[in-house]
Motif scaffolding. Structure first.
Motif, short mmCIF file in Angstrom:
data_model
loop_
_atom_site.label_atom_id
_atom_site.label_comp_id
_atom_site.label_asym_id
_atom_site.label_seq_id
_atom_site.Cartn_x
_atom_site.Cartn_y
_atom_site.Cartn_z
N LEU A 202 0.68 -1.13 0.07
CA LEU A 202 -0.05 0.13 -0.08
C LEU A 202 1.06 1.27 -0.02
O LEU A 202 1.63 1.42 1.08
CB LEU A 202 -0.98 0.06 1.38
N LEU A 203 1.06 1.78 -1.10
CA LEU A 203 2.00 3.10 -1.33
C LEU A 203 1.18 4.32 -0.62
O LEU A 203 -0.26 4.47 -0.62
CB LEU A 203 1.96 3.41 -2.69
N ALA A 204 1.82 5.35 -0.11
CA ALA A 204 1.21 6.43 0.45
C ALA A 204 0.67 7.26 -0.57
O ALA A 204 1.41 7.47 -1.74
CB ALA A 204 2.29 7.34 1.23
N ASN A 205 -0.36 8.28 -0.38
CA ASN A 205 -0.91 9.05 -1.16
C ASN A 205 0.00 10.38 -1.07
O ASN A 205 0.63 10.42 -0.18
CB ASN A 205 -2.40 9.35 -1.19
N GLU A 206 -0.09 11.38 -1.91
CA GLU A 206 0.33 12.45 -2.05
C GLU A 206 0.05 13.24 -0.66
O GLU A 206 0.93 13.90 -0.05
CB GLU A 206 -0.28 13.57 -3.06
N GLN A 207 -0.99 13.39 -0.01
CA GLN A 207 -1.18 14.11 1.33
C GLN A 207 -0.53 13.40 2.41
O GLN A 207 0.25 13.94 3.10
CB GLN A 207 -2.70 14.06 1.66
N GLU A 208 -0.41 11.83 2.43
CA GLU A 208 0.38 11.01 3.83
C GLU A 208 1.96 11.34 3.31
O GLU A 208 2.60 11.77 4.43
CB GLU A 208 -0.10 9.69 3.36
N ASP A 209 2.45 11.31 1.80
CA ASP A 209 3.77 11.57 1.61
C ASP A 209 4.18 13.04 2.09
O ASP A 209 5.39 13.33 2.58
CB ASP A 209 3.92 11.42 0.32
#
Length: 237
Positions: A202-209
Motif C-alpha cells: 500500500l503506497l502512501a498518497n500525496e497527502q500522506e507523503d
C-alpha cells in the motif's frame, strides 16, 4: 518445536571466580504452548552466597544446606534439556554458570546437549533499542503480570520469561490458532505458514507523503541536521 525457558540463581556474579548455582527453574513450551512439564531444583552450592546476591534472591545459606548438589541432578536436568532450544534472558551469564558446574563434574558444556540457546535479552535489545530491557521492564512493556515478583526466583522468572518470549515473538513466522470447532478437537493448535502469502503493498498518497516529509524536516531540525537520512544524502551526493 520444543523450547525450554531457563533461569538460574547464583551465589554471586562470577562463575570463574568460584560462585555457584543455587537454583534452576525450567518451563517447557511445545509449539509455543505452556505444557506444565517444568523442572525446579534448589542446590547446595557448597559455599555461602554473597550479601548482595542474598538481597536479590533471598535464599538463605541455611535453607540450602540439605539440598542436593549439582552432580546429583545433572543427569535429570540434561535429559530434560536434551535437543531443545533453550531460551535464557542474558544467556551468557547463565550458560557460564551451567558450563562451570558441568566442568566441575567432568561433563561436556551445555551446547553438547541442547539444540540451541536463544538470548531473549539480545532479542529485546534489537526490538527496543535504547530502552530498559530487564525482565521487569519487559513485563511492563508487554503487559505480563509480574505483581508476584518481589524477589528473584528461578522458576517464577522462567515462567514470566516464557510469557515475555511468546509476546516478543508473536506473529513473526506463523499464526497459531486455538481451534475449537466441530472438525477439530478443542484446544488443538493449528500452525498456519504465512510464507506463501503475498502481502499487498500500500503506497502512501500525496497527502500522506507530504505529512511524512514534514515530519522528517521537523526531526532533522530538532537534531541540528544530524539525522541518519541527511547523512546518507550527503554521502550519496
Amino acid at each position: 518445536m520444543r523450547q525450554i525457558v531457563l533461569d538460574t540463581e547464583t551465589t554471586g556474579l562470577s562463575a570463574a571466580g568460584g560462585d555457584r548455582i543455587i537454583e534452576i527453574g525450567c518451563v517447557e513450551l511445545l509449539n509455543r504452548k505452556l505444557t506444565g512439564n517444568n523442572k525446579h531444583f534448589y542446590l547446595n552450592p557448597e559455599r555461602d552466597s554473597h550479601e548482595d546476591a542474598l538481597k536479590v534472591h533471598g535464599i538463605s545459606n541455611e535453607f540450602l544446606r540439605d539440598k542436593p548438589k549439582f552432580a546429583a541432578v545433572a543427569d535429570e536436568l540434561l535429559e530434560y534439556l536434551s535437543g531443545a532450544e533453550v531460551i535464557i534472558h542474558n544467556a551468557q551469564f547463565d550458560v557460564s554458570f551451567l558450563n562451570k558446574e558441568l566442568e566441575l563434574i567432568g561433563r561436556e558444556p551445555l551446547s553438547a546437549f541442547v539444540g540451541s540457546v536463544t538470548d531473549s535479552l539480545a532479542m529485546a535489545k534489537e526490538l527496543f533499542p535504547g530502552k530498559r530491557n530487564s525482565l521487569d521492564a519487559l513485563c511492563d512493556r508487554l503487559e505480563v503480570d509480574n505483581s508476584g515478583r518481589t524477589l528473584h526466583g528461578a522458576l517464577l522468572d522462567a515462567e514470566l520469561l516464557a510469557d515475555v518470549y511468546i509476546n516478543l515473538t508473536r506473529g513473526q513466522d506463523a499464526l497459531l490458532i486455538d481451534a475449537g470447532s466441530e472438525d477439530t478437537e478443542a484446544g488443538t493448535t493449528i500452525r498456519v505458514d504465512l510464507s506463501g502469502f503475498e502481502l499487498p503493498i500500500l503506497l502512501a498518497n500525496e497527502q500522506e507523503d507530504a505529512a511524512h516529509q514534514d515530519l522528517l524536516k521537523q526531526l532533522d531540525k530538532s537534531s541540528g541536521g544530524k539525522t541518519i537520512w541527511r547523512t546518507l544524502e550527503i554521502f550519496v551526493a
